[in-house]
Enzyme design. Structure first.
Site, PDB file in Angstrom:
ATOM      1  N   HIS A   1      21.411 -18.961 -46.775  1.00  0.00           N
ATOM      2  CA  HIS A   1      20.238 -19.321 -46.240  1.00  0.00           C
ATOM      3  C   HIS A   1      19.081 -20.605 -47.077  1.00  0.00           C
ATOM      4  O   HIS A   1      19.930 -20.714 -48.126  1.00  0.00           O
ATOM      5  CB  HIS A   1      19.067 -17.837 -46.637  1.00  0.00           C
ATOM      6  CG  HIS A   1      18.333 -17.866 -45.923  1.00  0.00           C
ATOM      7  ND1 HIS A   1      16.847 -19.078 -45.940  1.00  0.00           N
ATOM      8  CD2 HIS A   1      17.751 -17.242 -44.454  1.00  0.00           C
ATOM      9  CE1 HIS A   1      15.891 -18.311 -44.619  1.00  0.00           C
ATOM     10  NE2 HIS A   1      16.751 -17.513 -44.459  1.00  0.00           N
TER      11      HIS A   1
ATOM     12  N   ASP B   1      21.241 -10.851 -40.767  1.00  0.00           N
ATOM     13  CA  ASP B   1      21.738 -10.624 -40.038  1.00  0.00           C
ATOM     14  C   ASP B   1      23.371  -9.964 -40.173  1.00  0.00           C
ATOM     15  O   ASP B   1      23.770  -9.773 -39.353  1.00  0.00           O
ATOM     16  CB  ASP B   1      22.257 -12.304 -39.299  1.00  0.00           C
ATOM     17  CG  ASP B   1      20.793 -13.205 -38.741  1.00  0.00           C
ATOM     18  OD1 ASP B   1      20.282 -12.206 -38.177  1.00  0.00           O
ATOM     19  OD2 ASP B   1      20.356 -13.917 -38.401  1.00  0.00           O
TER      20      ASP B   1
HETATM   21  N1  ACO Z   1      30.173 -19.301 -45.786  1.00  0.00           N
HETATM   22  C1  ACO Z   1      30.505 -20.224 -46.434  1.00  0.00           C
HETATM   23  N2  ACO Z   1      30.371 -21.300 -46.732  1.00  0.00           N
HETATM   24  C2  ACO Z   1      29.077 -22.075 -46.834  1.00  0.00           C
HETATM   25  C3  ACO Z   1      27.783 -20.602 -45.883  1.00  0.00           C
HETATM   26  C4  ACO Z   1      28.951 -19.514 -45.277  1.00  0.00           C
HETATM   27  N3  ACO Z   1      28.292 -18.233 -44.893  1.00  0.00           N
HETATM   28  N4  ACO Z   1      26.790 -21.007 -46.129  1.00  0.00           N
HETATM   29  C5  ACO Z   1      26.774 -22.140 -47.429  1.00  0.00           C
HETATM   30  N5  ACO Z   1      27.913 -22.564 -47.333  1.00  0.00           N
HETATM   31  C6  ACO Z   1      28.152 -23.503 -47.909  1.00  0.00           C
HETATM   32  C7  ACO Z   1      28.447 -24.735 -47.971  1.00  0.00           C
HETATM   33  O1  ACO Z   1      30.270 -25.016 -46.994  1.00  0.00           O
HETATM   34  C8  ACO Z   1      28.363 -25.353 -48.432  1.00  0.00           C
HETATM   35  O2  ACO Z   1      29.207 -25.993 -49.483  1.00  0.00           O
HETATM   36  P1  ACO Z   1      29.598 -26.831 -50.794  1.00  0.00           P
HETATM   37  O3  ACO Z   1      28.489 -27.362 -51.567  1.00  0.00           O
HETATM   38  O4  ACO Z   1      30.469 -27.360 -51.579  1.00  0.00           O
HETATM   39  O5  ACO Z   1      29.700 -28.330 -49.475  1.00  0.00           O
HETATM   40  C9  ACO Z   1      27.177 -24.567 -49.519  1.00  0.00           C
HETATM   41  O6  ACO Z   1      27.797 -22.847 -49.113  1.00  0.00           O
HETATM   42  C10 ACO Z   1      25.365 -24.795 -49.200  1.00  0.00           C
HETATM   43  O7  ACO Z   1      25.199 -24.744 -47.845  1.00  0.00           O
HETATM   44  P2  ACO Z   1      24.979 -25.679 -46.529  1.00  0.00           P
HETATM   45  O8  ACO Z   1      25.474 -25.612 -45.127  1.00  0.00           O
HETATM   46  O9  ACO Z   1      24.463 -27.201 -47.440  1.00  0.00           O
HETATM   47  O10 ACO Z   1      23.090 -24.964 -46.902  1.00  0.00           O
HETATM   48  P3  ACO Z   1      22.544 -24.837 -45.537  1.00  0.00           P
HETATM   49  O11 ACO Z   1      21.529 -24.636 -46.214  1.00  0.00           O
HETATM   50  O12 ACO Z   1      22.359 -26.140 -45.119  1.00  0.00           O
HETATM   51  O13 ACO Z   1      22.683 -23.819 -44.771  1.00  0.00           O
HETATM   52  C11 ACO Z   1      23.059 -22.017 -43.510  1.00  0.00           C
HETATM   53  C12 ACO Z   1      22.361 -22.436 -44.504  1.00  0.00           C
HETATM   54  C13 ACO Z   1      23.386 -22.464 -41.983  1.00  0.00           C
HETATM   55  C14 ACO Z   1      22.006 -20.725 -43.021  1.00  0.00           C
HETATM   56  C15 ACO Z   1      24.530 -21.387 -44.204  1.00  0.00           C
HETATM   57  O14 ACO Z   1      24.593 -20.560 -45.148  1.00  0.00           O
HETATM   58  C16 ACO Z   1      25.492 -21.201 -42.688  1.00  0.00           C
HETATM   59  O15 ACO Z   1      26.004 -21.577 -41.686  1.00  0.00           O
HETATM   60  N6  ACO Z   1      25.521 -18.971 -42.430  1.00  0.00           N
HETATM   61  C17 ACO Z   1      25.957 -18.824 -41.560  1.00  0.00           C
HETATM   62  C18 ACO Z   1      25.370 -18.201 -40.707  1.00  0.00           C
HETATM   63  C19 ACO Z   1      25.132 -17.651 -41.089  1.00  0.00           C
HETATM   64  O16 ACO Z   1      24.647 -16.765 -41.227  1.00  0.00           O
HETATM   65  N7  ACO Z   1      23.139 -17.577 -40.345  1.00  0.00           N
HETATM   66  C20 ACO Z   1      21.690 -17.326 -40.252  1.00  0.00           C
HETATM   67  C21 ACO Z   1      20.484 -17.884 -41.564  1.00  0.00           C
HETATM   68  S1  ACO Z   1      19.495 -16.763 -41.354  1.00  0.00           S
HETATM   69  C22 ACO Z   1      18.315 -17.552 -39.776  1.00  0.00           C
HETATM   70  O17 ACO Z   1      18.535 -17.890 -39.630  1.00  0.00           O
HETATM   71  C23 ACO Z   1      18.192 -15.814 -39.376  1.00  0.00           C
END
Ligand code: ACO
Length: 452
Positions: free
Chosen positions: A330, A387
């Protein structure tokens, strides 16, 4: 100066001018040897921000923050969220209390108007909602023309956008009479009807008309699961309670992607229907609300592939693989998502009550346990979000996977409206970010015959 909205002719709700708890400190920025000072403002929960609204005018510099990871785009009095501690409060009330003790319509009222309703206000609010549940036949004709199999979120976005076309006189967001509030009520009242129409169409079943003797949530369930031929459909109280909770848990979440979209669109003084339709568009994406559909699809894929959870954890960690663990991580919660905790409990209650033994739930539990002890997920503070479990409940209730994000939108509607109302109430300026240009510098035009 304060701003007011007239509500049901009973009471004026004030949008007080923005109050910060403190503005005494200064942040110093040194640029090209010259020092500039900007106020540090403190919110009511002690969160700090540097107010750089005069930065460009004074220095010529802008700030760069791609994805708004550090930028407060507004002040807001609706929702407080502490991602480190896993706190979520609406208008000061904890999400745990609201989910446990309130009805969805009480929470809608709270989010929209700032206070929990008293009995008279609650009665009047529900009466207003019941007065507007039907949709125009013209809208229904347009809806019938959508192709079978069209994604429910695309249908929802189009229907909300089209709804505005039937009320041209109430589109102006600056009208000072009760027109804006009527639009708010109309949208809230017609949303369950529209969502249920989309469900029924997906099954090829006739639409069930709203029943205004029922409460908001039961009426929605009746329109979704009742049959025209079966007038006495009675949803299980456990299902009504779970749906109530799920809607409350989605009601608002401060400046998330879709709420920010609604604010950006609303800031151009676009009407409420188009602003909310744009919120639906933003929610549809798999990184936001669309994740609930993707979680279920992912769990089914893992199950069909033999249930090897570790294989998919490894894929999620592999930077050369686009696979992400959907429902994990998140932008703001870096401890746990308090909504996910409540949902997990509700999920157990619903599955027990319905006697559902869903193998997908077993995969979900295995995946959660494995991820929570895996250094990759622990170091990056990636926890199950709202979710992760909601889809399993929706599935047990009988909703198709493609429909899950519509349920998120149904719950989030009051949040979008409240964010839009706050923006309009405070007469905030048009949203217009700056950029740092990285393209070509000026060059002379080359005629086609001279181009390589
Ligand atoms: N699976 C694997 N790796 C992940 C995930 C994941 N679900 N989420 C984040 N990471 C990793 C990234 O690759 C990144 O790694 P790095 O530092 O080695 O490059 C690190 O964790 C940080 O991730 P970011 O993408 O920079 O975090 P951001 O805050 O931009 O994204 C997000 C948040 C979009 C929710 C992300 O965690 C994600 O894509 N999750 C899966 C989709 C999801 O469940 N979305 C629902 C969110 S809740 C909502 O909107 C109701």
């Amino acid at each position: 100066m304060s701003y007011e909205y007239l509500i049901f002719g009973q009471q004026n709700i004030n949008f007080a001018p923005i109050q910060f708890k403190g503005m005494a400190e200064q942040a110093k920025i040194v640029l090209e040897g010259k020092e500039y000072e900007y106020p540090v403002i403190t919110g009511t929960e002690n969160e700090k921000a540097i107010d750089i609204s005069k930065l460009r005018g004074e220095t010529g510099y802008v700030t760069l923050d791609i994805g708004f990871k550090n930028t407060a785009a507004t002040s807001s009095a609706i929702t407080y969220l502490d991602g480190e501690q896993g706190l979520l409060r609406h208008r000061g009330y904890s999400i745990e209390d609201l989910a446990d003790k309130a009805s969805f319509t009480e929470v809608v009222y709270l989010i929209l108007y700032g206070e929990l309703p008293n009995e008279a206000q609650y009665k009047e609010f529900n009466a207003q909602l019941r007065d507007h549940t039907l949709v125009n036949e013209g809208l229904d004709s347009m809806f019938k023309a959508f192709p079978t199999g069209a994604h429910p979120m695309g249908q929802l976005m189009s229907m909300i956008s089209a709804l505005g076309l039937f009320y041209p006189k109430s589109l102006d967001p600056n009208r000072e009479d009760d027109a804006v509030n009527r639009t708010v009520i109309r949208l809230l009242a017609k949303m369950p009807t529209i969502c249920a129409m989309i469900s029924k169409k997906g099954h090829g079943h006739p639409v069930v008309f709203p029943r205004n003797d029922l409460d908001y949530v039961t009426n929605y369930l009746n329109m979704t699961f009742g049959q025209v031929s079966m007038l006495d459909y009675e949803p299980d109280p456990v299902i009504v309670s779970a749906m109530n909770k799920l809607l409350i848990l989605h009601a608002d979440h401060e400046q998330n992607c879709s709420a920010s979209t609604v604010r950006v669109v609303g800031s151009s003084q676009s009407n409420l229907y188009s602003s909310v339709a744009s919120g639906v568009a933003a929610l549809w994406g798999p990184l936001h609300g669309g994740a609930n559909q993707k979680v279920l699809e992912m769990l089914e894929m893992i199950m069909e592939d033999g249930g090897d959870v570790q294989k998919y954890l490894d894929k999620a960690k592999d930077k050369s693989d686009n696979f992400r663990l959907m429902g994990f991580g998140h932008r703001v919660y870096k401890n746990f998502d308090p909504r996910a905790r409540i949902i997990k409990k509700t999920c157990d209650e619903v599955l027990n009550k319905l006697g559902v033994n869903d193998p997908v739930l077993e995969i979900a539990k295995k995946l959660e346990t494995a991820a929570l002890t895996d250094p990759y997920f622990v170091e990056r503070k990636l926890y199950p979000n709202v979710d992760f479990y909601s889809g399993i409940i929706y599935r047990a209730m009988g909703f198709p996977t493609e429909f899950f994000t519509v349920l998120f939108a149904l719950g989030r509607l009051p949040g979008w409206i409240a964010q839009w109302q706050e923006l309009r109430g405070e007469k905030q300026p048009i949203s217009r970010p700056r950029q740092v240009y990285t393209g070509e510098t000026a060059r002379p035009f080359v005629f086609m015959k001279d181009r390589a």
